[in-house]
Design a protein around this motif. Structure first.
Motif, PDB file in Angstrom:
ATOM      1  N   PHE A  96       0.817  -1.043  -0.120  1.00  0.00           N
ATOM      2  CA  PHE A  96       0.088  -0.138   0.027  1.00  0.00           C
ATOM      3  C   PHE A  96       0.776   1.396  -0.020  1.00  0.00           C
ATOM      4  O   PHE A  96       0.675   1.977   0.894  1.00  0.00           O
ATOM      5  CB  PHE A  96      -0.921   0.005   1.045  1.00  0.00           C
ATOM      6  CG  PHE A  96      -1.900  -1.184   1.027  1.00  0.00           C
ATOM      7  CD1 PHE A  96      -3.129  -1.039   0.480  1.00  0.00           C
ATOM      8  CD2 PHE A  96      -1.856  -2.265   1.620  1.00  0.00           C
ATOM      9  CE1 PHE A  96      -4.110  -1.993   0.154  1.00  0.00           C
ATOM     10  CE2 PHE A  96      -2.817  -3.284   1.648  1.00  0.00           C
ATOM     11  CZ  PHE A  96      -3.805  -3.334   0.685  1.00  0.00           C
ATOM     12  N   ALA A  97       1.713   1.395  -0.839  1.00  0.00           N
ATOM     13  CA  ALA A  97       2.624   2.414  -1.229  1.00  0.00           C
ATOM     14  C   ALA A  97       2.520   2.926  -2.465  1.00  0.00           C
ATOM     15  O   ALA A  97       2.674   2.316  -3.472  1.00  0.00           O
ATOM     16  CB  ALA A  97       3.996   2.281  -0.710  1.00  0.00           C
ATOM     17  N   VAL A  98       2.128   4.184  -2.767  1.00  0.00           N
ATOM     18  CA  VAL A  98       1.832   4.784  -4.107  1.00  0.00           C
ATOM     19  C   VAL A  98       2.632   6.237  -3.990  1.00  0.00           C
ATOM     20  O   VAL A  98       2.791   6.917  -2.694  1.00  0.00           O
ATOM     21  CB  VAL A  98       0.457   4.994  -4.460  1.00  0.00           C
ATOM     22  CG1 VAL A  98      -0.202   3.662  -4.786  1.00  0.00           C
ATOM     23  CG2 VAL A  98      -0.309   6.061  -3.803  1.00  0.00           C
ATOM     24  N   GLU A  99       3.338   6.792  -5.061  1.00  0.00           N
ATOM     25  CA  GLU A  99       3.773   7.881  -5.117  1.00  0.00           C
ATOM     26  C   GLU A  99       2.831   9.085  -5.096  1.00  0.00           C
ATOM     27  O   GLU A  99       1.890   8.968  -5.424  1.00  0.00           O
ATOM     28  CB  GLU A  99       4.849   8.060  -6.294  1.00  0.00           C
ATOM     29  CG  GLU A  99       5.773   6.959  -6.338  1.00  0.00           C
ATOM     30  CD  GLU A  99       5.298   5.750  -6.947  1.00  0.00           C
ATOM     31  OE1 GLU A  99       4.031   5.648  -7.290  1.00  0.00           O
ATOM     32  OE2 GLU A  99       6.250   4.679  -7.121  1.00  0.00           O
ATOM     33  N   PRO A 100       3.016  10.194  -4.423  1.00  0.00           N
ATOM     34  CA  PRO A 100       2.132  11.136  -4.297  1.00  0.00           C
ATOM     35  C   PRO A 100       1.900  12.001  -5.450  1.00  0.00           C
ATOM     36  O   PRO A 100       0.890  12.389  -5.868  1.00  0.00           O
ATOM     37  CB  PRO A 100       2.772  12.079  -3.179  1.00  0.00           C
ATOM     38  CG  PRO A 100       4.240  11.943  -3.016  1.00  0.00           C
ATOM     39  CD  PRO A 100       4.361  10.411  -3.551  1.00  0.00           C
ATOM     40  N   LYS A 101       3.131  12.008  -6.408  1.00  0.00           N
ATOM     41  CA  LYS A 101       2.655  12.712  -7.587  1.00  0.00           C
ATOM     42  C   LYS A 101       2.988  11.636  -8.920  1.00  0.00           C
ATOM     43  O   LYS A 101       3.895  10.734  -8.531  1.00  0.00           O
ATOM     44  CB  LYS A 101       3.934  13.758  -7.808  1.00  0.00           C
ATOM     45  CG  LYS A 101       3.299  15.256  -7.890  1.00  0.00           C
ATOM     46  CD  LYS A 101       4.582  16.170  -8.102  1.00  0.00           C
ATOM     47  CE  LYS A 101       4.104  17.210  -9.060  1.00  0.00           C
ATOM     48  NZ  LYS A 101       4.865  18.295  -8.945  1.00  0.00           N
ATOM     49  N   SER A 106       2.774   5.528 -10.197  1.00  0.00           N
ATOM     50  CA  SER A 106       3.136   4.535 -11.312  1.00  0.00           C
ATOM     51  C   SER A 106       1.835   3.477 -11.443  1.00  0.00           C
ATOM     52  O   SER A 106       1.073   3.304 -10.511  1.00  0.00           O
ATOM     53  CB  SER A 106       4.544   3.661 -11.069  1.00  0.00           C
ATOM     54  OG  SER A 106       4.295   2.653  -9.931  1.00  0.00           O
ATOM     55  N   GLU A 107       1.633   3.305 -12.733  1.00  0.00           N
ATOM     56  CA  GLU A 107       0.609   2.366 -12.811  1.00  0.00           C
ATOM     57  C   GLU A 107       0.556   0.917 -12.095  1.00  0.00           C
ATOM     58  O   GLU A 107      -0.448   0.239 -11.709  1.00  0.00           O
ATOM     59  CB  GLU A 107       0.748   1.804 -14.568  1.00  0.00           C
ATOM     60  CG  GLU A 107      -0.540   0.975 -15.092  1.00  0.00           C
ATOM     61  CD  GLU A 107      -1.543   1.969 -15.419  1.00  0.00           C
ATOM     62  OE1 GLU A 107      -1.551   3.070 -15.622  1.00  0.00           O
ATOM     63  OE2 GLU A 107      -2.548   1.301 -15.869  1.00  0.00           O
ATOM     64  N   GLU A 108       2.101   0.459 -11.980  1.00  0.00           N
ATOM     65  CA  GLU A 108       2.026  -0.795 -11.292  1.00  0.00           C
ATOM     66  C   GLU A 108       1.649  -0.751  -9.921  1.00  0.00           C
ATOM     67  O   GLU A 108       0.866  -1.518  -9.282  1.00  0.00           O
ATOM     68  CB  GLU A 108       3.674  -1.066 -11.348  1.00  0.00           C
ATOM     69  CG  GLU A 108       3.899  -2.419 -10.816  1.00  0.00           C
ATOM     70  CD  GLU A 108       5.309  -2.454  -9.977  1.00  0.00           C
ATOM     71  OE1 GLU A 108       6.042  -1.661 -10.089  1.00  0.00           O
ATOM     72  OE2 GLU A 108       5.230  -3.486  -9.208  1.00  0.00           O
ATOM     73  N   ALA A 109       1.982   0.430  -9.222  1.00  0.00           N
ATOM     74  CA  ALA A 109       1.710   0.563  -7.637  1.00  0.00           C
ATOM     75  C   ALA A 109       0.068   0.827  -7.525  1.00  0.00           C
ATOM     76  O   ALA A 109      -0.360   0.227  -6.516  1.00  0.00           O
ATOM     77  CB  ALA A 109       2.098   1.886  -7.283  1.00  0.00           C
ATOM     78  N   LEU A 110      -0.478   1.495  -8.581  1.00  0.00           N
ATOM     79  CA  LEU A 110      -1.980   1.581  -8.372  1.00  0.00           C
ATOM     80  C   LEU A 110      -2.540   0.172  -8.790  1.00  0.00           C
ATOM     81  O   LEU A 110      -3.597   0.121  -7.816  1.00  0.00           O
ATOM     82  CB  LEU A 110      -2.558   2.615  -9.642  1.00  0.00           C
ATOM     83  CG  LEU A 110      -2.034   4.005  -9.396  1.00  0.00           C
ATOM     84  CD1 LEU A 110      -2.388   4.631 -10.717  1.00  0.00           C
ATOM     85  CD2 LEU A 110      -2.566   4.569  -8.107  1.00  0.00           C
ATOM     86  N   ARG A 111      -2.205  -0.669  -9.492  1.00  0.00           N
ATOM     87  CA  ARG A 111      -2.601  -1.928  -9.805  1.00  0.00           C
ATOM     88  C   ARG A 111      -2.483  -2.895  -8.367  1.00  0.00           C
ATOM     89  O   ARG A 111      -3.292  -3.598  -7.885  1.00  0.00           O
ATOM     90  CB  ARG A 111      -2.208  -2.571 -10.778  1.00  0.00           C
ATOM     91  CG  ARG A 111      -2.690  -2.078 -12.149  1.00  0.00           C
ATOM     92  CD  ARG A 111      -2.326  -2.950 -13.246  1.00  0.00           C
ATOM     93  NE  ARG A 111      -2.789  -2.008 -14.665  1.00  0.00           N
ATOM     94  CZ  ARG A 111      -4.092  -1.788 -15.003  1.00  0.00           C
ATOM     95  NH1 ARG A 111      -5.168  -2.157 -14.089  1.00  0.00           N
ATOM     96  NH2 ARG A 111      -4.450  -1.052 -15.861  1.00  0.00           N
ATOM     97  N   VAL A 157     -11.751   6.475  -6.302  1.00  0.00           N
ATOM     98  CA  VAL A 157     -10.373   6.189  -6.751  1.00  0.00           C
ATOM     99  C   VAL A 157     -10.704   6.029  -8.121  1.00  0.00           C
ATOM    100  O   VAL A 157     -11.581   5.893  -8.660  1.00  0.00           O
ATOM    101  CB  VAL A 157     -10.131   4.850  -5.943  1.00  0.00           C
ATOM    102  CG1 VAL A 157      -9.108   4.049  -6.838  1.00  0.00           C
ATOM    103  CG2 VAL A 157      -9.646   4.846  -4.539  1.00  0.00           C
ATOM    104  N   ALA A 158      -9.452   6.241  -8.674  1.00  0.00           N
ATOM    105  CA  ALA A 158      -9.086   6.339 -10.219  1.00  0.00           C
ATOM    106  C   ALA A 158      -9.607   4.965 -10.821  1.00  0.00           C
ATOM    107  O   ALA A 158      -9.440   3.926 -10.423  1.00  0.00           O
ATOM    108  CB  ALA A 158      -7.896   6.722 -10.810  1.00  0.00           C
ATOM    109  N   ASP A 159     -10.348   5.072 -11.742  1.00  0.00           N
ATOM    110  CA  ASP A 159     -11.007   3.851 -12.649  1.00  0.00           C
ATOM    111  C   ASP A 159      -9.956   3.572 -13.689  1.00  0.00           C
ATOM    112  O   ASP A 159      -9.928   4.242 -14.875  1.00  0.00           O
ATOM    113  CB  ASP A 159     -12.185   4.328 -13.357  1.00  0.00           C
ATOM    114  CG  ASP A 159     -12.835   2.925 -13.850  1.00  0.00           C
ATOM    115  OD1 ASP A 159     -12.116   1.790 -14.209  1.00  0.00           O
ATOM    116  OD2 ASP A 159     -14.032   2.969 -14.082  1.00  0.00           O
ATOM    117  N   LEU A 160      -8.981   2.442 -13.391  1.00  0.00           N
ATOM    118  CA  LEU A 160      -7.998   2.435 -14.329  1.00  0.00           C
ATOM    119  C   LEU A 160      -8.282   1.960 -15.693  1.00  0.00           C
ATOM    120  O   LEU A 160      -7.731   2.300 -16.789  1.00  0.00           O
ATOM    121  CB  LEU A 160      -6.991   1.419 -13.673  1.00  0.00           C
ATOM    122  CG  LEU A 160      -6.325   1.749 -12.420  1.00  0.00           C
ATOM    123  CD1 LEU A 160      -5.272   0.933 -11.931  1.00  0.00           C
ATOM    124  CD2 LEU A 160      -5.616   3.152 -12.796  1.00  0.00           C
ATOM    125  N   ALA A 161      -9.256   1.034 -15.919  1.00  0.00           N
ATOM    126  CA  ALA A 161      -9.644   0.498 -17.012  1.00  0.00           C
ATOM    127  C   ALA A 161     -10.418   1.699 -17.871  1.00  0.00           C
ATOM    128  O   ALA A 161      -9.916   1.849 -19.121  1.00  0.00           O
ATOM    129  CB  ALA A 161     -10.899  -0.400 -16.949  1.00  0.00           C
TER     130      ALA A 161
END
Ligand SMILES: Nc1ncnc2c1ncn2[C@@H]1O[C@H](COP(=O)(O)OP(=O)(O)OP(=O)(O)O)[C@@H](O)[C@H]1O
Ligand SMILES: [Ca+2]
Length: 871
Positions: free
Chosen positions: A9-14, A17-22, A41-45
């Motif tokens: 559960f770590a994502v960059e604030p700015k 990366s797609e990978e972290a989000l997934r 939350v962003a809808d990646l699809a």
């Protein structure tokens, strides 16, 4: 647990990366309420789909613009439409249709453009004068025929849709089932109406939860919509009815004359009327990163592109959804906003607690059932099952469900959203527009602010305070403010030359307002100089008429100078003027004007003396500029691409006063006491910067102030030693700012906030943890790269952003404490009481009130910055 959270559960604030989000999404695979949990939350699809569509459009534009063959096909398609002029257009008195106009510009169709008679021809066909612009009375008329400059938007969702969505909560669905069962069982066992009460209680709670959730979601959607509108509403400078004025981009119509300068966004499709060294960055549209020069040979300007350098005027030909930008805009807003690191982390916490809750729920159910069975067996009734036994088991099930309801803190991640949205709203009224939700959060842990000087620490209301010319300094105060006194203290020839250089070499303009008064449009520095020219009794129009401007090299922060080349009407001589950063201009001078208005050789001693004058001005916190000129006799110089840079004659040194904003000193103090270091990074003279830094309390005894060139040449080791002490970086280039930010982040692990206004500040704003763009002085390019826009350009507002950032952390901290207390107590109480006796326990409606509590939290007030060690 720490490790588990960090890993998943770590994502960059700015720009996460797609990978972290997934990764974090798949880590919460086992979630009882997917759609609800992920609603903020962003809808990646969806985002990937929008991305794909955008790429296709960009590719098409690229092909049309850069691959000749395809462009020709485009042109042919345009030709077919050309033949017939739509009826309504002809009736309205215009001579060209909207689609034909759109096609000419979009496909850069030079031959059609010339067939229509170039810019003049097109202007005639859309019934507009190139000098006076559109008349306000036929604006609505133009909008009817050619459309308006607005872009399609997704229709807003109604309140009832949010209610419907809120009902999709699995917890609530279970509770609804519980309510129905409870009413049924209640009425069956306790009779009418006494048996209803428990069930009705649950229904009431469900009702409350649904409405509170829906109202808060709805309010938030409205808030984001407002913000989006505010973000996209750009002011553009146009000439209408002969007056230069600022209007909203949405009010632009076909036929408008738009003034473009460095850092602007081209607000609609159009063609160039006139311009100087205009180069355009089309990357937002075509993905092509190489800037293109826009000249009379290639006069087309496309909406959504950015002015990288130079200035110019354009005629608007196509607006709104007819432009390619309109189609691209639709894809830009899809996919939702990025989640913030705190949101993701709390999702992790919620998941962990949820899993524990699940285990406890199952355990409780097992314990209760086993106890029941054992008692039954003891009584020897294990074979006899009746309706009441089923009811007891059902009751156990309800207890287990209650535990899950209370134990899974669904509201935890949501609390961040609510808290951030609340801070955002408060900040909006405090003159800071938060473009990315995460910026607000990051700002709470900022350890260092690199700020601009001009406009941020100072008021940006500039007035010429002192002038040095012909060996003497005159301060413009008291009696000296009178025109006659001033004129008498400067010799006639020198005065004329001074006024020439002021009025010819300027990026600003003196325009007559509707009230007949003189208004000056331009940057504060330019405005100050022009105002001084007017104070000297000069007439802008008269000086402008005396000569024709041949070439202009507009100001930018890299060169720190502006030059023009004019041909004087008396005698046909050519003369170049330049003005800019004092030391730089002085370096390119080899002569200086004397009292008789004659140029004399600039000796070494004299140069030293003038440098002292400049430093004297600068130490009084004045912004210094030099004005110089040069007679250009060489025809090769006249016809070359650039204006000569050397061998100028110095006319004057000007000192401009730009006082420190009230309240900045306190704001700096607050930041320092909260552990946030403040550094000035400015393009101005080092002495000016130092004087201002001292006044604001930024420069201290053992602090360091250095100049850009020195900083640029440092080795990594020297950097390491210098940067911790560095408080003022003067005469810096935008690249220095970028370098400093990179160093602070990578080597010193600081969380850096950077302010910027210029086009060239974009890389630094992009690189920083939090980019702060100036709302008034800032260019569109800077704003687009920033995370927060400081609407009033004030440093005190930056301090407010930090304050609210920290308030968010404090709010969340409190909320997590509250939530965990509720969860753990509920869990333990339920479990223990289930094990010991069946008397004392929670009922489902208590679960509801706990859920309700979650939704209503996150609204505590911010008190002060307070210390917070970054986590
Ligand atoms: N319009 C102008 N024409 C000519 N010279 C200018 C103009 N505006 C500013 N200058 C000169 O260029 C210098 C630096 O400008 P630059 O834009 O790099 O910094 P700044 O943005 O004004 O300062 P800060 O970084 O503090 O905001 C100024 O000190 C001034 O001498
Ligand atoms: Ca600047």
């Amino acid at each position: 647990m720490e490790d588990y959270l960090r890993k998943n559960f770590a994502v960059e604030p700015k720009r996460p990366s797609e990978e972290a989000l997934r990764r974090w999404r798949s880590a919460v695979a086992l979630v009882k309420n997917r759609s609800r949990r992920f609603r903020m939350v962003a809808d990646l699809a969806k985002r990937a789909e929008a991305d794909r569509r955008r790429k296709i459009i960009q590719e098409k534009i690229r092909v049309a613009l850069y691959v000749q063959k395809a462009a020709l096909n485009f042109i042919d398609a345009g030709k077919q439409a050309e033949s017939k002029l739509p009826e309504d257009v002809r009736k309205a008195g215009f001579h060209i249709g909207a689609d034909e106009l759109a096609s000419i510009v979009r496909s850069h169709d030079m031959s059609s453009f010339e067939e229509h008679g170039g810019v003049e021809g097109l202007a005639k066909k859309v019934s507009v004068s190139l000098t006076n612009g559109v008349v306000p009375t036929d604006i609505s008329f133009r909008q009817n025929i050619y459309g308006n400059n607005k872009f399609d938007e997704k229709p807003a969702r109604s309140f009832w849709m949010f209610v419907w969505e809120a009902l999709h909560d699995l917890t609530l669905i279970i509770l609804i089932v519980c309510a129905v069962v409870s009413i049924g069982v209640g009425v069956a066992t306790e009779g009418w109406p006494g048996g209803l009460y428990d069930g009705l209680g649950i229904v009431l709670c469900i009702f409350l939860v649904v409405f509170v959730t829906a109202i808060s979601d709805y309010k938030q959607s409205l808030q984001f919509k407002d913000l989006d509108k505010e973000k996209k509403n750009i002011l553009v400078q146009v000439t209408r009815e002969g007056c230069r004025q600022k209007i909203s981009i949405y009010d632009l119509v076909v036929g408008d004359i738009v003034h473009l300068s460095i850092g602007d966004q081209v607000p609609a499709d159009g063609v160039l009327i006139s311009g100087y060294s205009l180069s355009i960055d089309e990357s937002s549209l075509s993905g092509e990163s190489e800037p293109v020069k826009v000249t009379q040979e290639r006069p087309f300007l496309l909406s959504g592109t950015k002015v990288q350098d130079g200035s110019g005027k354009m005629l608007v030909t196509t607006v709104g959804m007819r432009t390619e930008w309109g189609r691209l805009m639709v894809t830009l807003s899809e996919g939702g906003v990025d989640e913030t690191p705190l949101q993701v982390k709390l999702n992790g916490v919620a998941t962990v607690i949820g899993k524990i809750g699940l285990v406890f729920a199952v355990l409780t159910f097992l314990v209760l059932t086993i106890r029941f069975m054992v008692t039954k067996a003891q009584l020897g009734e294990i074979e006899k099952w009746g309706m009441s036994d089923v009811l007891v088991l059902l009751n156990f099930f309800a207890v287990a469900v209650t535990i899950i309801v209370v134990a899974v803190p669904e509201g935890l991640p949501l609390a961040v959203t609510l808290s951030l949205a609340f801070a955002m709203k408060k900040l909006m009224s405090d003159k800071a527009l938060v473009r990315h939700l995460s910026a607000c959060e990051t700002m709470g842990s900022a350890t260092c602010i690199c700020t601009d000087k001009t406009g941020t620490l100072t008021t940006n209301h500039m007035v010429v305070d002192k002038i040095w010319t012909c060996g003497r300094t005159i301060s413009i105060a008291g009696d000296n403010k009178r025109e006659d006194v001033l004129r008498s203290s400067i010799a006639g020839e020198v005065l004329d030359l001074l006024l020439q250089s002021i009025f010819q070499n300027t990026g600003a303009e003196v325009v007559k307002g509707k009230d007949g008064k003189n208004n000056i449009l331009g940057s504060p520095t330019e405005t100050a100089i022009l105002e001084f020219g007017l104070l000297l009794g000069g007439e802008f129009k008269k000086y402008r008429k005396e000569s024709t401007i041949l070439k202009v090299e507009p100001f930018n922060s890299e060169k720190k100078r502006m030059s023009v080349l004019v041909s004087l009407s008396n005698g046909g001589e050519n003369r170049a003027f330049c003005k800019g950063a004092s030391e730089i201009i002085l370096e390119s001078c080899n002569k200086v004007i004397n009292v008789d208005g004659k140029a004399e050789h600039l000796s070494k001693e004299q140069k030293k003396y003038i440098t002292d004058v400049i430093n004297g001005f600068a130490c009084e916190a004045l912004r210094t500029l030099c004005l110089a000129f040069k007679d250009v006799k060489d025809t090769s110089d006249v016809h070359s691409d650039s204006i000569p840079q050397e061998n100028y004659t110095l006319i004057a040194v000007i000192g401009i006063k730009d006082p420190v904003r009230p309240g900045v000193r306190q704001a700096v103090e607050t930041c320092l006491s909260a552990g946030i270091k403040v550094r000035i990074v400015t393009g101005d003279n080092i002495n000016t910067a130092k004087a201002i830094a001292r006044e604001c309390g930024i420069l201290t005894e053992n602090g360091l102030a250095i100049e850009g060139p020195e900083f640029r040449d440092m080795s990594p080791r020297q950097m390491e030693e210098t940067i911790p002490k560095l408080q003022v970086l003067a005469r810096s280039l935008p690249l220095d700012k970028h370098k400093l930010v990179t160093y602070l982040r990578k080597e010193f692990k600081e969380v850096v906030a950077v302010t910027g206004d210029g086009t060239n500040d974009a890389p630094a704003l992009h690189e920083a943890d939090i980019g702060l763009a100036m709302g008034i002085a800032g260019t569109e390019v800077a704003k687009e790269n920033a995370d927060v826009i400081i609407m009033d350009d004030n440093f005190a507002t930056i301090q407010n952003v930090a304050r609210w950032g920290r308030a968010v952390y404090i709010n969340i901290q409190k909320f997590v404490q509250f939530q965990l207390t509720v969860n753990i107590v509920a869990l333990m109480l339920n479990f223990v009481s289930a094990c010991i006796s069946v008397i004392f326990r929670f009922c489902p409606s208590d679960g509801c009130s706990a859920t309700l509590g979650e939704h209503d939290h996150g609204h505590s007030r911010c008190i002060g910055i307070g210390h917070r060690t970054s986590s």
